[in-house]
Design a protein around this motif. Sequence first.
Motif, PDB file in Angstrom:
ATOM      1  N   ARG A   1       0.822  -1.211   0.000  1.00 24.33           N
ATOM      2  CA  ARG A   1       0.000   0.000   0.000  1.00 24.33           C
ATOM      3  C   ARG A   1       0.860   1.267   0.000  1.00 24.33           C
ATOM      4  O   ARG A   1       0.467   2.291  -0.569  1.00 24.33           O
ATOM      5  CB  ARG A   1      -0.944  -0.014   1.195  1.00 24.33           C
ATOM      6  N   GLN A   2       2.017   1.244   0.637  1.00 24.93           N
ATOM      7  CA  GLN A   2       2.879   2.427   0.669  1.00 24.93           C
ATOM      8  C   GLN A   2       3.402   2.751  -0.728  1.00 24.93           C
ATOM      9  O   GLN A   2       3.487   3.926  -1.110  1.00 24.93           O
ATOM     10  CB  GLN A   2       4.035   2.210   1.644  1.00 24.93           C
ATOM     11  N   LEU A   3       3.769   1.724  -1.491  1.00 20.34           N
ATOM     12  CA  LEU A   3       4.185   1.965  -2.874  1.00 20.34           C
ATOM     13  C   LEU A   3       3.017   2.536  -3.683  1.00 20.34           C
ATOM     14  O   LEU A   3       3.207   3.422  -4.520  1.00 20.34           O
ATOM     15  CB  LEU A   3       4.673   0.662  -3.511  1.00 20.34           C
ATOM     16  N   PHE A   4       1.830   2.035  -3.413  1.00 22.94           N
ATOM     17  CA  PHE A   4       0.641   2.538  -4.097  1.00 22.94           C
ATOM     18  C   PHE A   4       0.433   4.016  -3.773  1.00 22.94           C
ATOM     19  O   PHE A   4       0.125   4.819  -4.661  1.00 22.94           O
ATOM     20  CB  PHE A   4      -0.580   1.709  -3.671  1.00 22.94           C
ATOM     21  N   ALA A   5       0.606   4.385  -2.513  1.00 21.08           N
ATOM     22  CA  ALA A   5       0.416   5.778  -2.104  1.00 21.08           C
ATOM     23  C   ALA A   5       1.472   6.694  -2.714  1.00 21.08           C
ATOM     24  O   ALA A   5       1.197   7.877  -2.977  1.00 21.08           O
ATOM     25  CB  ALA A   5       0.443   5.875  -0.578  1.00 21.08           C
ATOM     26  N   ARG A   6       2.674   6.163  -2.967  1.00 17.96           N
ATOM     27  CA  ARG A   6       3.742   6.983  -3.553  1.00 17.96           C
ATOM     28  C   ARG A   6       3.635   7.071  -5.069  1.00 17.96           C
ATOM     29  O   ARG A   6       4.469   7.738  -5.710  1.00 17.96           O
ATOM     30  CB  ARG A   6       5.104   6.424  -3.161  1.00 17.96           C
ATOM     31  N   GLY A   7       2.648   6.395  -5.666  1.00 22.98           N
ATOM     32  CA  GLY A   7       2.455   6.491  -7.106  1.00 22.98           C
ATOM     33  C   GLY A   7       3.234   5.501  -7.920  1.00 22.98           C
ATOM     34  O   GLY A   7       3.285   5.619  -9.155  1.00 22.98           O
ATOM     35  N   PHE A   8       3.840   4.486  -7.271  1.00 24.77           N
ATOM     36  CA  PHE A   8       4.555   3.455  -8.016  1.00 24.77           C
ATOM     37  C   PHE A   8       3.549   2.351  -8.355  1.00 24.77           C
ATOM     38  O   PHE A   8       3.176   1.548  -7.513  1.00 24.77           O
ATOM     39  CB  PHE A   8       5.717   2.888  -7.199  1.00 24.77           C
ATOM     40  N   LEU A   9       3.086   2.362  -9.611  1.00 23.47           N
ATOM     41  CA  LEU A   9       2.070   1.427 -10.051  1.00 23.47           C
ATOM     42  C   LEU A   9       2.586   0.583 -11.225  1.00 23.47           C
ATOM     43  O   LEU A   9       3.187   1.146 -12.149  1.00 23.47           O
ATOM     44  CB  LEU A   9       0.800   2.180 -10.473  1.00 23.47           C
ATOM     45  N   PRO A  10       2.339  -0.708 -11.185  1.00 21.09           N
ATOM     46  CA  PRO A  10       1.662  -1.466 -10.134  1.00 21.09           C
ATOM     47  C   PRO A  10       2.510  -1.527  -8.869  1.00 21.09           C
ATOM     48  O   PRO A  10       3.744  -1.593  -8.933  1.00 21.09           O
ATOM     49  CB  PRO A  10       1.478  -2.853 -10.745  1.00 21.09           C
ATOM     50  N   ALA A  11       1.863  -1.515  -7.722  1.00 16.29           N
ATOM     51  CA  ALA A  11       2.546  -1.398  -6.434  1.00 16.29           C
ATOM     52  C   ALA A  11       3.097  -2.742  -5.974  1.00 16.29           C
ATOM     53  O   ALA A  11       2.817  -3.204  -4.859  1.00 16.29           O
ATOM     54  CB  ALA A  11       1.591  -0.821  -5.392  1.00 16.29           C
ATOM     55  N   ILE A  12       3.907  -3.387  -6.806  1.00 13.53           N
ATOM     56  CA  ILE A  12       4.481  -4.696  -6.492  1.00 13.53           C
ATOM     57  C   ILE A  12       5.786  -4.498  -5.732  1.00 13.53           C
ATOM     58  O   ILE A  12       6.703  -3.826  -6.212  1.00 13.53           O
ATOM     59  CB  ILE A  12       4.719  -5.507  -7.772  1.00 13.53           C
ATOM     60  N   ASP A  13       5.848  -5.074  -4.539  1.00 13.67           N
ATOM     61  CA  ASP A  13       7.055  -5.013  -3.727  1.00 13.67           C
ATOM     62  C   ASP A  13       7.969  -6.156  -4.145  1.00 13.67           C
ATOM     63  O   ASP A  13       7.722  -7.323  -3.821  1.00 13.67           O
ATOM     64  CB  ASP A  13       6.692  -5.123  -2.248  1.00 13.67           C
ATOM     65  N   VAL A  14       9.036  -5.829  -4.876  1.00 13.73           N
ATOM     66  CA  VAL A  14       9.941  -6.858  -5.391  1.00 13.73           C
ATOM     67  C   VAL A  14      10.655  -7.569  -4.258  1.00 13.73           C
ATOM     68  O   VAL A  14      10.993  -8.756  -4.368  1.00 13.73           O
ATOM     69  CB  VAL A  14      10.948  -6.219  -6.368  1.00 13.73           C
ATOM     70  N   THR A  15      10.874  -6.888  -3.145  1.00 11.73           N
ATOM     71  CA  THR A  15      11.616  -7.494  -2.043  1.00 11.73           C
ATOM     72  C   THR A  15      10.850  -8.636  -1.385  1.00 11.73           C
ATOM     73  O   THR A  15      11.453  -9.543  -0.811  1.00 11.73           O
ATOM     74  CB  THR A  15      11.959  -6.438  -0.980  1.00 11.73           C
ATOM     75  N   ARG A  16       9.524  -8.621  -1.451  1.00  4.44           N
ATOM     76  CA  ARG A  16       8.706  -9.658  -0.827  1.00  4.44           C
ATOM     77  C   ARG A  16       8.076 -10.597  -1.835  1.00  4.44           C
ATOM     78  O   ARG A  16       7.325 -11.501  -1.445  1.00  4.44           O
ATOM     79  CB  ARG A  16       7.595  -9.018   0.018  1.00  4.44           C
ATOM     80  N   SER A  17       8.327 -10.398  -3.096  1.00  5.39           N
ATOM     81  CA  SER A  17       7.740 -11.231  -4.140  1.00  5.39           C
ATOM     82  C   SER A  17       8.764 -12.249  -4.627  1.00  5.39           C
ATOM     83  O   SER A  17       9.958 -11.955  -4.688  1.00  5.39           O
ATOM     84  CB  SER A  17       7.264 -10.365  -5.313  1.00  5.39           C
ATOM     85  N   VAL A  18       8.276 -13.420  -4.973  1.00  8.07           N
ATOM     86  CA  VAL A  18       9.176 -14.484  -5.412  1.00  8.07           C
ATOM     87  C   VAL A  18       8.408 -15.449  -6.300  1.00  8.07           C
ATOM     88  O   VAL A  18       7.194 -15.624  -6.159  1.00  8.07           O
ATOM     89  CB  VAL A  18       9.772 -15.235  -4.198  1.00  8.07           C
ATOM     90  N   SER A  19       9.115 -16.049  -7.249  1.00  2.12           N
ATOM     91  CA  SER A  19       8.574 -17.121  -8.077  1.00  2.12           C
ATOM     92  C   SER A  19       9.554 -18.289  -7.992  1.00  2.12           C
ATOM     93  O   SER A  19      10.666 -18.213  -8.517  1.00  2.12           O
ATOM     94  CB  SER A  19       8.404 -16.664  -9.529  1.00  2.12           C
ATOM     95  N   ARG A  20       9.136 -19.354  -7.324  1.00  2.00           N
ATOM     96  CA  ARG A  20      10.067 -20.432  -7.000  1.00  2.00           C
ATOM     97  C   ARG A  20      10.412 -21.310  -8.195  1.00  2.00           C
ATOM     98  O   ARG A  20      11.495 -21.886  -8.255  1.00  2.00           O
ATOM     99  CB  ARG A  20       9.502 -21.282  -5.855  1.00  2.00           C
ATOM    100  N   ILE A  21       9.494 -21.464  -9.130  1.00  2.00           N
ATOM    101  CA  ILE A  21       9.745 -22.357 -10.263  1.00  2.00           C
ATOM    102  C   ILE A  21       9.610 -21.654 -11.613  1.00  2.00           C
ATOM    103  O   ILE A  21       9.925 -22.249 -12.642  1.00  2.00           O
ATOM    104  CB  ILE A  21       8.795 -23.569 -10.232  1.00  2.00           C
ATOM    105  N   GLY A  22       9.157 -20.396 -11.605  1.00  2.00           N
ATOM    106  CA  GLY A  22       8.928 -19.706 -12.869  1.00  2.00           C
ATOM    107  C   GLY A  22      10.190 -19.449 -13.665  1.00  2.00           C
ATOM    108  O   GLY A  22      10.137 -19.336 -14.891  1.00  2.00           O
TER     109      GLY A  22
END
Length: 494
Positions: free
Chosen positions: A353-374
């Motif tokens: 939500r903080q990224l969303f409030a700062r105008g970074f859209l889409p507000a995807i937090d790369v630090t907490r996102s992961v794809s284990r097999i992609g």
Amino acid sequence: MICVMPNITNQPDSLLIRQAEWLSRYQYSLRLSEQGTVISVGDGIAWINGLPSACMDEVVQLEDGSSALVFHLAHDRLGAILLHQTGQLTAGTQAFLTGNRLSIGVGDALLGRVIDPLGIPLDSAGSISFSTYRFMDVRSPPIIARDFVAQPLYTGNKIIDTMIPMGKGQRQLIVGDNGSGKSTLAIDTVINQHEKNVYCIYVLIGQKRSTVVSVIETLRRYGALAYTVVVVAEATAMPGLKYLAPFAGCTVAEAWMAAGRDTLVVYDDLSTHARSYRELSLLLRRPPGREAYPGDIFYLHSRLLERSTRLSAKQGGGSMTALPIVETEQGEIAAYIPTNLISITDGQIYFDRQLFARGFLPAIDVTRSVSRIGGKAQHAAIKKEAGRMKLDYLQFLELEVFTRFGSKLEASMEERIKRGQILREILKQDQLSPQSVEFQMAWLVAYNEGLFDNLDVNQIRAHLMHLQKQVTNTRLNIDQGRDQWKALIRAWLK
């Protein structure tokens, strides 16, 4: 006893054979049927006395025309969740066993339609003629019937397709607070499957009617409804229908997967689904557990999501990719239902939500996102260009913290921070504007070649739009040599 035989002289040969087989198996015997009585009804639950032979998940037909699903067996009565309720249903209504499990019609006739979890059309396009039915709740494919996830599924999102890639047959969780853009990403992914031979199923669980209409109209406006089935159990629906909605969508996709097709299922969202299941369980007086959820809440979602996979070539080679959505409160990713789903799925895309409030859209937090097999399914050229980009971007986010203190940095650090700011601007993307994989390759090559380094951050958007226009107007192949890409992009951005 006189037995009256039907006139079979003018019947087709196949019908004559079936009639002869039926007659050969027919036996005179005493036939018994059970009859129960509704004790009480309310809140989508019917308590029934009698029916000692009832089985779990068996459909019960009520005298007034209502129907229910056996969901709880006690020593003196059974609890059933109502699937259809008429105004005449009251205590004292007679109940009868059908011996049938719950099933839903499947097939290409569903494409472009809006249905409820029982397969009943909700749009104005008329009735649906089904030739095949499948049981809703079945076991997931065994290990020997599965294959490795090896083919990419493109979402059209810059961040995901480069740093958090997905493959066909993967289960990727979308998690974040309400209003942070989770559903928008799912809709973008569905729209991006245009002309990619992927059938989509969008399941709306407990959503407001305005939200349902908005999703359907958006899919129709972008031409995505032609290859999509929308399963709707809106907020005013009975809790039993909200409970069955994801299983109905999964069953529809499973039929196409078994036929060798690639499918994508969006469950929007499983937080509401879990609450509906909790409501049913408490009404049926099951023992509550953590946060009043029943003890089998983990099994509920695992048996649903484990059905998403990629089948082996011997099984037809079809796939079902799942995008379950789960809602957090105040960004609490360690809550009960989110942690359950994180442990079931193959990775998560976290919206902040903080990224969303700062105008970074889409507000995807790369630090907490992961794809284990992609990563194993990512295209080799994209994978090579992305390279260490995610790690470099994470390091930039850490370095940027020091700039807030006004400390003087070395020239090399300032250069890395500037490139990070440029990359962050590149990763911004408007909603309902999925990008092609060729454009993803183009901007990756341009960024890695430093073609954006001399630009001001405010100029990045205009150059990206120009680059996208050139890619759209030029027939490109992602497998062509990198030198060709470099030459074309340098000419376009000159």
